[in-house]
Design a protein around this motif. Sequence first.
Motif, short mmCIF file in Angstrom:
data_model
loop_
_atom_site.label_atom_id
_atom_site.label_comp_id
_atom_site.label_asym_id
_atom_site.label_seq_id
_atom_site.Cartn_x
_atom_site.Cartn_y
_atom_site.Cartn_z
N ASP A 199 1.00 -1.08 0.10
CA ASP A 199 0.00 0.12 0.14
C ASP A 199 1.01 1.33 0.22
N ARG A 200 1.03 1.88 -1.08
CA ARG A 200 1.84 2.83 -1.35
C ARG A 200 1.52 4.15 -0.47
N ALA A 201 0.21 4.33 -0.29
CA ALA A 201 -0.34 5.39 0.43
C ALA A 201 0.04 5.31 1.91
N ARG A 202 -0.12 4.05 2.31
CA ARG A 202 0.20 3.75 3.80
C ARG A 202 1.61 3.76 4.15
N LEU A 203 2.81 3.28 3.14
CA LEU A 203 3.81 3.67 3.25
C LEU A 203 4.39 4.98 3.45
N ALA A 204 3.69 5.96 2.46
CA ALA A 204 4.08 7.36 2.66
C ALA A 204 3.86 7.92 3.99
N LYS A 205 2.58 7.60 4.24
CA LYS A 205 2.07 8.15 5.49
C LYS A 205 3.20 7.72 6.75
N LEU A 206 3.45 6.38 7.00
CA LEU A 206 4.60 5.75 7.72
C LEU A 206 5.78 6.71 7.64
N THR B 134 7.68 -5.71 17.35
CA THR B 134 7.65 -4.37 17.74
C THR B 134 6.13 -3.86 16.99
N ALA B 135 5.80 -2.78 17.74
CA ALA B 135 4.78 -1.96 17.09
C ALA B 135 4.89 -1.39 15.89
N ILE B 136 6.29 -0.78 15.55
CA ILE B 136 6.81 -0.32 14.46
C ILE B 136 6.81 -1.34 13.37
N GLY B 137 7.39 -2.79 13.60
CA GLY B 137 7.48 -3.95 12.69
C GLY B 137 6.00 -4.15 12.04
N ARG B 138 5.15 -4.07 13.26
CA ARG B 138 3.73 -4.43 12.90
C ARG B 138 3.39 -3.48 11.75
N GLN B 139 3.37 -2.10 12.10
CA GLN B 139 2.93 -1.04 11.05
C GLN B 139 3.48 -1.03 9.64
N ILE B 140 4.91 -1.64 9.60
CA ILE B 140 5.27 -2.17 8.28
C ILE B 140 4.57 -3.20 7.40
N ARG B 141 4.40 -4.14 8.44
CA ARG B 141 3.65 -5.41 7.70
C ARG B 141 2.24 -5.09 7.39
N GLU B 142 1.55 -4.14 7.94
CA GLU B 142 0.17 -3.63 7.61
C GLU B 142 0.30 -3.24 6.32
N ALA B 143 1.40 -2.54 5.69
CA ALA B 143 1.34 -2.17 4.31
C ALA B 143 1.47 -3.14 3.27
N PHE B 144 1.55 -4.50 3.54
CA PHE B 144 1.55 -5.53 2.75
C PHE B 144 0.26 -6.26 2.65
N VAL B 145 -0.17 -6.16 1.41
CA VAL B 145 -1.76 -6.27 1.30
C VAL B 145 -2.24 -7.25 0.17
N PRO B 146 -3.13 -7.71 0.31
CA PRO B 146 -3.56 -8.81 -1.20
C PRO B 146 -4.31 -7.89 -2.18
N GLU B 147 -4.40 -8.34 -3.33
CA GLU B 147 -5.41 -7.76 -4.25
C GLU B 147 -6.79 -7.77 -3.74
N SER B 148 -7.69 -6.88 -4.25
CA SER B 148 -9.14 -6.76 -4.05
C SER B 148 -9.77 -8.29 -4.25
N GLY B 149 -10.55 -8.85 -3.16
CA GLY B 149 -11.08 -9.84 -3.11
C GLY B 149 -10.42 -11.08 -2.51
N ASN B 150 -9.05 -10.82 -2.14
CA ASN B 150 -8.13 -11.83 -1.97
C ASN B 150 -8.00 -11.34 -0.42
N VAL B 151 -7.16 -12.54 0.16
CA VAL B 151 -6.66 -12.35 1.48
C VAL B 151 -5.37 -12.76 1.67
N LEU B 152 -4.41 -12.50 2.64
CA LEU B 152 -3.25 -12.98 2.82
C LEU B 152 -3.34 -14.02 4.07
N LEU B 153 -2.51 -15.06 3.74
CA LEU B 153 -2.45 -16.29 4.68
C LEU B 153 -1.01 -16.44 5.17
N ALA B 154 -0.86 -16.38 6.43
CA ALA B 154 0.67 -16.69 7.06
C ALA B 154 0.58 -17.97 7.64
N ALA B 155 1.35 -19.00 7.13
CA ALA B 155 1.47 -20.24 8.00
C ALA B 155 2.94 -20.50 8.63
#
Length: 947
Positions: free
Chosen positions: A563-570, A701-722
Amino acid sequence: MADQKQHLYLVDGSSYIFRAYHRLPPLTDPEGTPVGAVYGYTTMLWKLADDLDAAHGPTHLAVILDKDSKSFRNDIYPEYKANRPEPPEDLRPQFPLIRDATRAFSLPCIEEAGLEADDLIASYAREAQRQGWNVTIVSSDKDLMQLIGEVDGARIDMLDTMKSARIYIPEVEEKFGVAPELVGDVLALMGDSVDNIPGIYGVGPKTASKLIAEHGSLTAALDSAEDMKKSKLKERLLEHRDDAEMSRVLVTLKEDCDLPQPLEEMQIEKIPEEPLAAFLEKHGFTSLLKRLGTGSGSPERANNLHPAAAEKAGDAGDVEGNSQPLPDMPKIDRSAYETVQTEDRLKHWAERAISARLVAVDTETSALDAMRAELVGISLALGPNDACYIPLAHGGSDMFDEKPEQVELEKALEILSPMLSDASVTKVFQNGKYDLNVLARYGVEVAPIEDTMILSFDLDAGRGQDGIGGGHGMDELSERHLGHQPLAFKDVCGTGKKAIPFGQVPLDRATEYAAEDADVTWRLYQHLKPRLAIEGGTKVYERVDRPLIPVVAQMEREGIKVDRARLAKLSEEFATETASLEKDIHEIAGQEFAVGSPKQLGEVLFNEMGFKGGKKGKSGQYSTDQSVLENLAKDEEGAPIAKKVLEWRHLSKLKSTYTDALQAQINPDTGRVHTSYSLVGAQTGRLSSTDPNLQNIPIRTAIGRQIREAFVPESGNVLLAADYSQIELRLAAHMADVDTLKEAFANGEDIHSRTATEMFGEVTRDTRARAKTINFAILYGISRWGLAGRLEVEPDEAQDMIDTYFKRFPGIQRYIMETLETVREQGYSETLFGRKTWFPRIKSKNQAERQGSERAAINAPIQGTSADIIKRAMARMLPALEDAGLSDVRMLLQVHDELVFELPEGDVAAASPIIERVMAEAALPAVELDVPLAIDIGTGASWDAAH
């Protein structure tokens, strides 16, 4: 000879044949008949005869071969050896020549229809033993280990020429955990995928050995199942008893065959030179013929090292590896390469590659980023100096520039694609992942492949004096193994402002550079691939690393959306926070200075503010690295500014490395970020990623989680972490055989709470946290001072904790001691899948070097096995999902013990159990673990939400 004890050597000739075939390049004799395997077999047999004559003095010798692919065992079980592929086409005509080679040495060559070589060997060995002879079987075949032992002073042993090792009862017991007469029972339980002997599914070598050792026989072990507690093992033993009993019949050697040739006729005489010379001359083996003429014995052994480096390498953990006799190769001659500029010549090369069944391939491109690079040309090599370059996009960048004659790109790929995708043609690359990605973007699929970079890594990881085996790049490998320095890119393209793109390099010079790369890759393959079988690297290369290359290439092409906008805000938020921290730092210091300048920071801390502990380096500048600031942060006076500087550095690094860089790394064509994985970046076998490095994002860390929030799926999809849960601790419990930990994992207990109970007698928030630190620290060979620093206690108290830990879990201490002892003795550690990591400094006189190697050696087998397991899961994952009709599930990332997928939201319920099963069973059937592998799965609208 009458007074000399008779000693019969029985050579398992079939194993020699296939070793020779896979070890040597395709060769033909003057009549055009393939003879690569014949040459290799001849040199190996010659060396064996020469070595035995010099060292062991056998009185009788015979070579035993398989007559055909069928035996009486196929009547018992029609599927016996059904998995074995047909011999390669160019090997079939060499079988009769190999028999001719044996007879040229005037040695008996024995085979019998309907019997396997192993049965003939068993029958001859027993008959010789009955007559009071000693017998040595020249083989490493585990089935033949059933014969080892002594009867009335007549001994049967084995000689593994690949390792120059004698095998007798102690070696068999070490390998199987039972005496030789019970090896067949172990084999019957574990089965054999190569011979398609079923055994009992899920019962690996360790479990099979344990069962037979405890109960004394296969029958007793199977009978014991009735009284076992309910478990998968019990179910398997009861359900598949018939398979085990049939497998026992299949692995039983037939020891009463009629002997086609009497033992007395196997007596060794001096080898007559005439028939051997005639054979060598007929097939063009001139170098061997010369040696025969000079009476020099066995052929000289080739050296895998650059001659000038051989002496220097003596203390580097046996850098050269196992040097086997190889055919002489001519020196590299760049003038011999062809520039392919017409369709007819390109078709000629493609047809030759298909006939050769082995071709080295390299691509030339416009950039290092495989996702943005344009294809400029392709080079092929079919033998030493037998190479070409196919220019595809050469010429100036201006439309009016004159372009050289070259095959049109689409037409060239149309001609080459059938060969590149032909399953019968092996394509050899150096760092093939890059080439696969480039060609895939042009719609070209390539398979099957071999990779000299991965071969080098699997053989020599860490082997050099510098701790990384000297590197695994093509130029380094060429200098080390071929004694040749290839043309450098700068030699043909220049440097600095005068540098030109490769597409503008004149064709004659471009051909020298590009075709040489393919030629060198072909030669390296001939040097490195044979060493796998000789040095025990086949398992990890074939079952772990080689299958992973196309999988990782596909993951890189998939990329992940950010998410470019999310990264720019961060980035803005981080900039604000770092500015605020900088202001605070200036206020504490009482002056303004460049916080990012180590020189200015050191002067402020230790000169201006007068803090103690400052140390100057050779440059006269104070050190202000992480450890210095962390020590200062423990001081009451220095803590405020040190903590602020550490936080400032952390935020600044995250901003530059991730929130700023990720925006720049979004591919304009895909809208996604495509990290690059290195298959040779970590000595233990773990993958590492760059551009961007996704493995260093802070996890908790909270900061690490903020960065991971910027990694997103395409519309209609979800990300799955195993994510594998505590996999290294689970592997430690298995590898160190710690019953307490195995029991805890089997019962699903919280392992840190269990450790806290064992260590401190109670579970509190504090004791559990300490137990968690100790659990992981011990596996990394931490010292008393290191643990004291982590727990903020005195070194003596830390030592008491270590002592208590070892008292509660003695298997861990035993594992550590045995691992270090093994590494000191043989120079390397080994994972459960055979991955070797070399530690040339394990005996260093420098204490820091030695202790660093010891810490790494303790952890390498565990971390390396963890890496091997997740790699096996990755290689199996997409086929398993496709079989279930879930082809829309895409595997995007591998980070430490975690896999990240993108999939339609509606596929989550169906995909999750498949992903979990593949990961949980990834070690099977090669390794059966004593502990379950647990997988945590989460999904969400971002990487963080899925975690």
